[in-house]
Enzyme design. Sequence first.
Site, PDB file in Angstrom:
ATOM      1  N   VAL A 279      38.866  34.000  47.063  1.00 31.23           N
ATOM      2  CA  VAL A 279      39.376  34.476  48.566  1.00 31.23           C
ATOM      3  C   VAL A 279      37.939  35.146  49.206  1.00 31.23           C
ATOM      4  O   VAL A 279      37.470  35.001  50.185  1.00 31.23           O
ATOM      5  CB  VAL A 279      40.514  34.911  48.815  1.00 31.23           C
ATOM      6  CG1 VAL A 279      40.863  35.322  50.463  1.00 31.23           C
ATOM      7  CG2 VAL A 279      41.643  33.892  48.372  1.00 31.23           C
TER       8      VAL A 279
ATOM      9  N   CYS B 129      48.900  29.995  44.182  1.00 28.22           N
ATOM     10  CA  CYS B 129      49.687  29.952  45.399  1.00 28.22           C
ATOM     11  C   CYS B 129      50.922  29.231  45.251  1.00 28.22           C
ATOM     12  O   CYS B 129      51.908  29.757  45.225  1.00 28.22           O
ATOM     13  CB  CYS B 129      48.752  29.255  46.396  1.00 28.22           C
ATOM     14  SG  CYS B 129      47.518  30.363  47.174  1.00 28.22           S
TER      15      CYS B 129
ATOM     16  N   ARG C 288      31.175  41.338  37.493  1.00 28.25           N
ATOM     17  CA  ARG C 288      31.389  40.184  38.700  1.00 28.25           C
ATOM     18  C   ARG C 288      30.203  40.584  39.541  1.00 28.25           C
ATOM     19  O   ARG C 288      29.505  39.838  40.018  1.00 28.25           O
ATOM     20  CB  ARG C 288      32.853  40.403  39.367  1.00 28.25           C
ATOM     21  CG  ARG C 288      32.809  39.485  40.562  1.00 28.25           C
ATOM     22  CD  ARG C 288      33.047  38.029  40.510  1.00 28.25           C
ATOM     23  NE  ARG C 288      33.177  37.312  41.582  1.00 28.25           N
ATOM     24  CZ  ARG C 288      32.739  36.214  41.850  1.00 28.25           C
ATOM     25  NH1 ARG C 288      32.217  35.401  41.002  1.00 28.25           N
ATOM     26  NH2 ARG C 288      33.391  35.561  42.894  1.00 28.25           N
TER      27      ARG C 288
ATOM     28  N   ARG D  72      44.215  30.071  36.813  1.00 28.74           N
ATOM     29  CA  ARG D  72      45.153  31.093  37.253  1.00 28.74           C
ATOM     30  C   ARG D  72      46.687  30.401  37.236  1.00 28.74           C
ATOM     31  O   ARG D  72      46.815  29.505  38.120  1.00 28.74           O
ATOM     32  CB  ARG D  72      44.903  31.860  38.592  1.00 28.74           C
ATOM     33  CG  ARG D  72      43.942  32.963  38.614  1.00 28.74           C
ATOM     34  CD  ARG D  72      43.729  33.413  39.965  1.00 28.74           C
ATOM     35  NE  ARG D  72      43.102  32.358  40.923  1.00 28.74           N
ATOM     36  CZ  ARG D  72      42.722  32.374  42.258  1.00 28.74           C
ATOM     37  NH1 ARG D  72      43.200  33.683  42.728  1.00 28.74           N
ATOM     38  NH2 ARG D  72      42.362  31.288  42.679  1.00 28.74           N
TER      39      ARG D  72
ATOM     40  N   THR E 172      47.567  38.738  44.376  1.00 29.41           N
ATOM     41  CA  THR E 172      49.182  39.052  44.348  1.00 29.41           C
ATOM     42  C   THR E 172      49.752  38.013  43.371  1.00 29.41           C
ATOM     43  O   THR E 172      50.491  36.899  43.799  1.00 29.41           O
ATOM     44  CB  THR E 172      49.672  38.947  45.693  1.00 29.41           C
ATOM     45  OG1 THR E 172      49.379  37.611  46.236  1.00 29.41           O
ATOM     46  CG2 THR E 172      49.503  40.208  46.650  1.00 29.41           C
TER      47      THR E 172
END
Length: 425
Positions: A17, A261, A40, A332, A86
Site C-alpha cells: 500500500v 483483505c 526493505r 499474506r 492490520t
Amino acid sequence: MKSLNKIRLAIIGLGYVGLPLAVEFGKKRPVVGFDIQQQRIDQLRSGHDVTRETEPQELQAASQLRFSTDPDDLRDCNCFIVTVPTPIDQHKRPDLMPLFKASETVGKVLRRGDIVIYESTVYPGCTEEDCVPVLEKFSGLQFNHDFFAGYSPERINPGDKEHRVTTIKKVTSGSTPDIADLVDALYRQIITAGTHQASSIKVAEAAKVIENTQRDLNIALINELALIFNKMGIDTEEVLQAAGSKWNFLPFRPGLVGGHCIGVDPYYLTHKAQSLGYHPEIILAGRRLNDSMGAYVVAQLVKAMTKRRLQVDGARILVMGLAFKENCPDLRNTRVIDIVTELQDYNCQVDVFDPCVLAEQAHHEYGINLVEQPAPRTYEAIVLAVAHHQFRTMGAAGIRALGKPGHVLYDLKYLLPAHASDLRL
C-alpha cells in the site's frame, strides 16, 4: 488550516500500500518514505521492489521521494500517512500492534498543526478511539486542538496492473470539516479517478471494511453452491457461465479466500459488533465456510485418488502456487497453506511450486521449501491452486507431464478446459 503547498509529507510503512502511494506523491512533492525494515529500504534505494507493485522506472520517476528507517527524518514533516498492516491473531482477533507502533513513532515527532492520516483497514471508530489516544500520549498534544486526523482507506489490489492507486476512486475523510477538505485536496493531487469525501472518519472506516466483507460473503455463497453442485454431479463453472448470461448476475467464482483483505477484514467488523453486544451471524457463517475450503479440496482429492487405487499414505503430491492470488508474490494469509498442511496430515509428501514467490519468504512465513522445477512423471496428484500466467502457459499437457501415469489433476481455478482436469470446484 495548512495550505497544500505547506504540507511536508511522510508515508509510514512501505509495503504493497505505502510504496505505490509514496511513489505517486514523490512525483509531485517532497516525501519521506519510512519503514522499520532496513533490508526493505536498501532494496528500494537500489531501485528494486520485491512486491513487484512498482517498476524500477517508476521508482526513478519519483525524484522527490527519499527512503529512511530513522524516525528523526520524520521531524521535518507535518503530514503523516500511515499504511502499516492490520492483521488478525491466531484467535482471529484484530492485531492492532503494527498500528499502535506506527502511531507511537509518529506521536514522538508530532507538533502543533500536524495531520495524521490512516489508510490501514480497521473497524469503525478505531482511528479516533484507539489510534488518536496513542498519538496524544506520545506527543502530549490534544486531538482536534493541537493536531488533526484523517482516514482514507487503501484500495490496492496486489498484482493488478490495470487498477492502480491513481486510477481507483479514493474515499477521504477528516476529523474536522476543514481538515476533511484538505485531506481530500491532497489526494486529488495524485488520484486521477477522483475522490469521494465521506462525512466522517467512521463512515470512511465502515465503507472500507464492508467492501471486502461483501466480497467474502459473495464468494462464500458461490463456494456453498459449488459444494451442492458437486454432490449433484454438475459442473459449477458451466452453471456460472449460464447464469452469467444475465446482465446483473455477479461474476464470482469458488475457491480459497486468503490475502490481506478479504480473509481478514470481516473479523475487524465482527470484533467491533461483538464489543457492542451484537453477534453477527451471516458474516461469520461466510467466514467459516470459506475457511473450510482447503479441507474440502483435500477430501475430494483423497476420494479421487482412492477410486483410482492410488495409495494416499506417502503419495508425492504437487501443489502449484502458494501466493494468495495469481501473478503476484504476496503470501499474506494464503489459504493454499491449508491444502498443504491437510495433505501432510495424510502423510503425503507435498512439493510446492510457485515461480512468483520468493523462496526465502515461503520458508520464513510457512517453513516451506519451494521446488525450483518439478520433475516430470513424479506425482500421484497435482493441485493447480493459483492461476499464475506461467501455469497457463504450461497448458494441460505441460502440467500433466509432471504426474505419474494415472495421476489425479485438481484444477481449483478453472485454468484449464473442463475435459483437461479430473476435478474442479
